[in-house]
Design an enzyme around this catalytic site. Sequence first.
Site, PDB file in Angstrom:
ATOM      1  N   GLU A   1      -7.728 -53.433 -44.837  1.00  0.00           N
ATOM      2  CA  GLU A   1      -8.153 -53.018 -46.278  1.00  0.00           C
ATOM      3  C   GLU A   1      -6.861 -52.374 -46.632  1.00  0.00           C
ATOM      4  O   GLU A   1      -6.145 -51.468 -46.240  1.00  0.00           O
ATOM      5  CB  GLU A   1      -9.222 -52.038 -46.274  1.00  0.00           C
ATOM      6  CG  GLU A   1      -9.772 -51.724 -47.821  1.00  0.00           C
ATOM      7  CD  GLU A   1      -8.601 -51.089 -48.496  1.00  0.00           C
ATOM      8  OE1 GLU A   1      -8.427 -51.394 -49.653  1.00  0.00           O
ATOM      9  OE2 GLU A   1      -8.453 -49.951 -48.059  1.00  0.00           O
ATOM     10  N   SER A   2      -6.336 -52.948 -47.937  1.00  0.00           N
ATOM     11  CA  SER A   2      -5.064 -52.888 -48.175  1.00  0.00           C
ATOM     12  C   SER A   2      -4.528 -51.361 -48.504  1.00  0.00           C
ATOM     13  O   SER A   2      -3.449 -50.897 -48.654  1.00  0.00           O
ATOM     14  CB  SER A   2      -4.347 -54.024 -49.331  1.00  0.00           C
ATOM     15  OG  SER A   2      -5.151 -53.929 -50.444  1.00  0.00           O
TER      16      SER A   2
ATOM     17  N   ASP B   1      14.645 -41.922 -42.782  1.00  0.00           N
ATOM     18  CA  ASP B   1      14.855 -43.266 -42.414  1.00  0.00           C
ATOM     19  C   ASP B   1      14.125 -44.446 -43.180  1.00  0.00           C
ATOM     20  O   ASP B   1      12.872 -44.039 -43.669  1.00  0.00           O
ATOM     21  CB  ASP B   1      14.512 -43.559 -40.982  1.00  0.00           C
ATOM     22  CG  ASP B   1      15.160 -42.899 -39.941  1.00  0.00           C
ATOM     23  OD1 ASP B   1      16.621 -42.842 -40.198  1.00  0.00           O
ATOM     24  OD2 ASP B   1      14.947 -42.390 -38.943  1.00  0.00           O
TER      25      ASP B   1
ATOM     26  N   HIS C   1      12.696 -45.671 -34.945  1.00  0.00           N
ATOM     27  CA  HIS C   1      12.369 -46.907 -35.320  1.00  0.00           C
ATOM     28  C   HIS C   1      11.708 -47.634 -34.463  1.00  0.00           C
ATOM     29  O   HIS C   1      10.596 -48.182 -35.081  1.00  0.00           O
ATOM     30  CB  HIS C   1      13.736 -47.641 -35.357  1.00  0.00           C
ATOM     31  CG  HIS C   1      14.564 -47.175 -36.386  1.00  0.00           C
ATOM     32  ND1 HIS C   1      14.364 -45.976 -37.203  1.00  0.00           N
ATOM     33  CD2 HIS C   1      16.148 -47.102 -36.628  1.00  0.00           C
ATOM     34  CE1 HIS C   1      15.499 -45.564 -37.868  1.00  0.00           C
ATOM     35  NE2 HIS C   1      16.382 -46.387 -37.532  1.00  0.00           N
ATOM     36  N   GLU C   2      11.845 -47.778 -33.326  1.00  0.00           N
ATOM     37  CA  GLU C   2      11.096 -48.388 -32.320  1.00  0.00           C
ATOM     38  C   GLU C   2       9.308 -47.966 -32.137  1.00  0.00           C
ATOM     39  O   GLU C   2       8.665 -48.784 -32.321  1.00  0.00           O
ATOM     40  CB  GLU C   2      11.466 -48.564 -30.757  1.00  0.00           C
ATOM     41  CG  GLU C   2      13.031 -49.054 -30.858  1.00  0.00           C
ATOM     42  CD  GLU C   2      14.124 -48.151 -31.137  1.00  0.00           C
ATOM     43  OE1 GLU C   2      15.351 -48.411 -31.071  1.00  0.00           O
ATOM     44  OE2 GLU C   2      13.846 -46.999 -31.715  1.00  0.00           O
TER      45      GLU C   2
ATOM     46  N   CYS D   1      13.884 -39.143 -38.944  1.00  0.00           N
ATOM     47  CA  CYS D   1      14.587 -39.292 -37.566  1.00  0.00           C
ATOM     48  C   CYS D   1      13.938 -37.901 -36.829  1.00  0.00           C
ATOM     49  O   CYS D   1      13.731 -36.832 -37.465  1.00  0.00           O
ATOM     50  CB  CYS D   1      15.972 -38.849 -37.713  1.00  0.00           C
ATOM     51  SG  CYS D   1      16.680 -38.683 -35.922  1.00  0.00           S
TER      52      CYS D   1
END
Length: 155
Positions: free
Chosen positions: A76-77, A60, A94-95, A53
């Site tokens: 690429e993972s 969060d 969050h947004e 936060c």
Amino acid sequence: MSPETIYTNLSQLGTQTTMPESPEKAVLERVENPQKGVAYIVRFTAPEFTSLCPITGQPDFAYIMIDYLPGDWLAESKSLKLYLGSFRNHGSFHEDCTVSIALRLIKCIQPQWLRIGGYWYPRGGIPIDIFYQTGEPPQGLWLPEQGVANYRGRG
């Protein structure tokens, strides 16, 4: 297309890599799509995403799900995992986290279509879910529901 062509420019895969200090410092890498011209969906699921936060510094937690229709490039993972992990010490609402992830992926891999669901666990008793996509879902492809339940102790 040879493996040398696809993997030549990767700097993180196959090496010991530390977690980036921030999303801005994280290196998001891409590889050439070996199935160009074939329409298929790629899904990344990060059920243990964390950030901070920006006001309180409290952690969060979210379940992040990313679906995309590749164009010329694939994410690429390992680099994506490190990029997502770089949010652990990053203060952002969050947004902002959810949409920033989508926009960074779009810039890097230039998918034909992308959607992201950020399913955030409650803070102050209210879960916040964030959804973003680049346009209409692709027609004629199997596009599974994201399947993350509304909050009831998510999991």
